[in-house]
Design a protein around this motif. Structure first.
Motif, short mmCIF file in Angstrom:
data_model
loop_
_atom_site.label_atom_id
_atom_site.label_comp_id
_atom_site.label_asym_id
_atom_site.label_seq_id
_atom_site.Cartn_x
_atom_site.Cartn_y
_atom_site.Cartn_z
N GLY A 3 24.39 -26.43 -10.53
CA GLY A 3 23.28 -26.21 -11.45
C GLY A 3 22.48 -24.98 -11.08
N LEU A 4 21.83 -24.41 -12.06
CA LEU A 4 20.88 -23.33 -11.82
C LEU A 4 19.51 -23.79 -12.31
N VAL A 5 18.55 -23.82 -11.42
CA VAL A 5 17.18 -24.20 -11.76
C VAL A 5 16.36 -22.92 -11.81
N ASP A 6 15.77 -22.65 -12.97
CA ASP A 6 15.00 -21.43 -13.19
C ASP A 6 13.58 -21.82 -13.56
N CYS A 7 12.60 -21.31 -12.78
CA CYS A 7 11.20 -21.61 -13.05
C CYS A 7 10.71 -20.79 -14.25
N ASN A 8 10.07 -21.43 -15.20
CA ASN A 8 9.61 -20.75 -16.41
C ASN A 8 8.36 -19.93 -16.14
N SER A 9 8.41 -18.63 -16.51
CA SER A 9 7.25 -17.73 -16.34
C SER A 9 6.61 -18.00 -14.98
N PHE A 10 7.41 -17.84 -13.93
CA PHE A 10 7.05 -18.38 -12.61
C PHE A 10 5.69 -17.93 -12.11
N TYR A 11 5.42 -16.62 -12.10
CA TYR A 11 4.14 -16.14 -11.57
C TYR A 11 2.97 -16.74 -12.36
N VAL A 12 3.11 -16.76 -13.67
CA VAL A 12 2.04 -17.31 -14.51
C VAL A 12 1.91 -18.81 -14.27
N SER A 13 3.04 -19.50 -14.12
CA SER A 13 3.00 -20.95 -13.90
C SER A 13 2.31 -21.29 -12.59
N CYS A 14 2.54 -20.47 -11.54
CA CYS A 14 1.87 -20.69 -10.26
C CYS A 14 0.35 -20.61 -10.42
N CYS A 36 0.91 -2.31 -14.04
CA CYS A 36 1.49 -2.71 -15.33
C CYS A 36 1.81 -4.19 -15.30
N VAL A 37 2.13 -4.74 -16.47
CA VAL A 37 2.40 -6.17 -16.59
C VAL A 37 3.85 -6.46 -16.17
N ILE A 38 4.03 -7.36 -15.21
CA ILE A 38 5.38 -7.68 -14.73
C ILE A 38 5.78 -9.13 -15.00
N ALA A 39 4.83 -9.95 -15.43
CA ALA A 39 5.14 -11.34 -15.77
C ALA A 39 4.26 -11.75 -16.94
N LEU A 40 4.87 -12.41 -17.94
CA LEU A 40 4.16 -12.73 -19.17
C LEU A 40 4.37 -14.19 -19.54
N SER A 41 3.31 -14.82 -20.00
CA SER A 41 3.45 -16.16 -20.56
C SER A 41 4.04 -16.05 -21.96
N THR A 42 4.52 -17.17 -22.48
CA THR A 42 5.07 -17.19 -23.83
C THR A 42 4.03 -16.73 -24.84
N GLU A 43 2.78 -17.13 -24.63
CA GLU A 43 1.71 -16.76 -25.56
C GLU A 43 1.44 -15.26 -25.55
N LEU A 44 1.58 -14.64 -24.37
CA LEU A 44 1.36 -13.19 -24.27
C LEU A 44 2.50 -12.43 -24.95
N LYS A 45 3.72 -12.92 -24.80
CA LYS A 45 4.86 -12.29 -25.47
C LYS A 45 4.71 -12.37 -26.98
N LEU A 47 2.19 -12.03 -28.68
CA LEU A 47 1.26 -11.00 -29.16
C LEU A 47 1.93 -9.63 -29.23
N GLY A 48 3.21 -9.57 -28.86
CA GLY A 48 3.93 -8.30 -28.93
C GLY A 48 3.84 -7.46 -27.67
N ILE A 49 3.24 -7.99 -26.61
CA ILE A 49 3.11 -7.26 -25.35
C ILE A 49 4.43 -7.36 -24.59
N LYS A 50 4.90 -6.23 -24.09
CA LYS A 50 6.20 -6.15 -23.44
C LYS A 50 6.06 -6.05 -21.92
N MET A 51 7.15 -6.39 -21.24
CA MET A 51 7.22 -6.20 -19.80
C MET A 51 7.06 -4.72 -19.48
N GLY A 52 6.22 -4.41 -18.49
CA GLY A 52 6.02 -3.02 -18.09
C GLY A 52 4.91 -2.31 -18.82
N THR A 53 4.22 -2.98 -19.73
CA THR A 53 3.10 -2.37 -20.44
C THR A 53 2.00 -1.99 -19.45
N PRO A 54 1.54 -0.73 -19.44
CA PRO A 54 0.46 -0.34 -18.52
C PRO A 54 -0.80 -1.18 -18.78
#
Length: 426
Positions: A3-14, A36-45, A47-54
């Motif tokens: 199995g592969l266990v993947d934490c959802n939006s890990f940094y934000v979840s912490c 810049c933004v390196i981790a995003l919650s589902t709600e932030l995504k 809004l159209g904000i992308k990974m790496g946005t300054p």
């Protein structure tokens, strides 16, 4: 099955574990120096904000309270990752970490009928014991487990858990829907070359002739094709192999030409690199030090030097590493340049238990080596038990330019006594 266990939006979840007010809100975590933004919650995504946005582009939304951006709290994230791994080890036959938020889990000894129930139990226990939401993908191979995990995350009907059998109709349908670019280890250039052969989906690659794939591409891609058929070919041994070089570097909080501050920064990097060296049981034969100015500041003079200093003998002693790094800095530093970044790389690594001793070694040399090992062992043990930086060589100046910008850093709730969460009653 694996199995592969993947934490959802890990940094934000912490962050949300200790700040429930952030649940359901648009939250992001920024890179070093709040760049810049390196981790995003589902709600932030959403809004159209992308990974790496300054981060500076989002200041107006932050001021209005529309989004929440936090500084990276790697000490917290690392400890929470270890806690997730502890839970998985308790409820599985073995755990193989793949990254800070992904772990492969063995499902040996379970019948097919038990697989889904056990995977769901694993899914629920991690959330219950750590507060971190995860998705679980289970399949006969690691590549299929990756795809099962992706399905568990993207397809709501799976409710966070997907179990695939290599010869099932469900697996065939899923592979036909998955594009090549979403297959583990298949990069953009491979996608383009495979498309010329008419291979455009994971299913197409699984049905391709493995020998032809190997002849035209590589043995690695052949293994991927076989894994998509349910034939295990990829192991995680490489994850546990010692690194051939260890790099520790970071951008300064602001540009600086202050030699003392730069020396302090390199001292921190050198100590951290030596800790990593000891943790993997290696010794370094040389130390490389580099400095960089900001290449995007065309109004400033540019200078990005580097120098290698050979060590008198292979070592993992922080003091010897720092001494060599200091000599290298003296050779490359030039005043009147504003430096943006500096780093230390440990080179030519060998296993500590395989070093070749010199014929000129004396009992005194052996005693010195033993004393060095004892001192470093005590330092590492104290730092592990009491928190990183409890014992260090040299005291960093408060407010130095090399310190990171962390304007929105949260508490290190699980690793610092003075930052424990406090419950107050009204």
């Amino acid at each position: 099955m694996i199995g592969l266990v993947d934490c959802n939006s890990f940094y934000v979840s912490c962050e949300r574990v200790f700040q429930p007010r952030l649940r359901g809100r648009p939250v992001g975590v920024m890179s070093n120096n709040d760049g810049c933004v390196i981790a995003l919650s589902t709600e932030l995504k959403a809004l159209g904000i992308k990974m790496g946005t300054p981060a500076f582009e989002l200041q107006h939304q932050i001021r209005r309270g529309q989004i929440h951006l936090l500084s990276s709290n790697y000490e917290l994230y690392g400890d929470m990752s270890a806690r997730v791994q502890d839970v998985l080890q308790e409820f599985s036959a073995g755990v193989e970490p793949y990254s800070i938020d992904e772990m492969f889990v063995r499902f040996d000894g379970l019948e097919s009928a038990q697989m889904l129930e056990h995977a769901r139990q694993l899914h629920d226990r991690v959330r219950q014991y750590t507060g971190i939401p995860v998705c679980v993908g289970v399949a006969p191979t690691r590549t299929l487990a990756k795809l099962a995990n992706r399905a568990a995350k993207k397809i709501a009907a799976y409710q966070g858990v997907c179990v695939l059998q290599s010869d099932s109709r469900e697996t065939q349908v899923l592979l036909k829907k998955i594009e090549l670019g979403d297959v583990w280890g298949v990069g953009r250039r491979l996608v383009e070359r495979l498309a010329v052969m008419g291979i455009k989906s994971a299913w197409d690659l699984a049905q391709a002739n493995p020998k032809e794939i190997r002849r035209r591409f590589s043995v690695t891609l052949e293994r991927t094709a076989l894994e998509l058929r349910g034939i295990p070919c990829i192991e995680m041994n490489d994850f546990h192999e010692p690194r051939q070089r260890i790099m520790t570097s970071r951008s300064f909080g602001k540009l600086t030409d202050n030699l003392d501050e730069i020396r302090e920064a390199l001292r921190q990097h050198g100590q951290r690199g030596a800790e990593k060296l000891r943790s993997q049981g290696s010794l370094a034969r040389a130390v490389y030090v580099f400095l960089k100015t900001n290449p995007f500041r065309e109004d400033l003079p540019q200078y990005s030097p580097g120098a290698v200093v050979e060590l008198s003998r292979p070592t993992d002693d922080s003091r010897e590493v720092l001494r060599a790094a200091g000599h290298a800095l003296e050779r490359i530093y030039r005043p009147h340049y504003l430096y943006q970044k500096g780093g230390v790389m440990l080179l030519d690594l060998i296993a500590a238990d395989r070093q070749q001793l010199s014929l000129l070694d004396t009992p005194q040399t052996d005693a010195e080596r033993q004393r060095s090992a004892t001192v470093m062992s005590v330092m590492d043990e104290l730092n592990q038990r009491m928190g990183r930086g409890t014992v260090k060589l040299g005291t960093p100046s408060p407010g130095a330019a090399w310190h990171l910008r962390c304007a929105n850093l949260t508490q290190r709730y699980t690793t610092r006594w003075d930052e424990l969460l406090v419950a107050r009653t009204k």
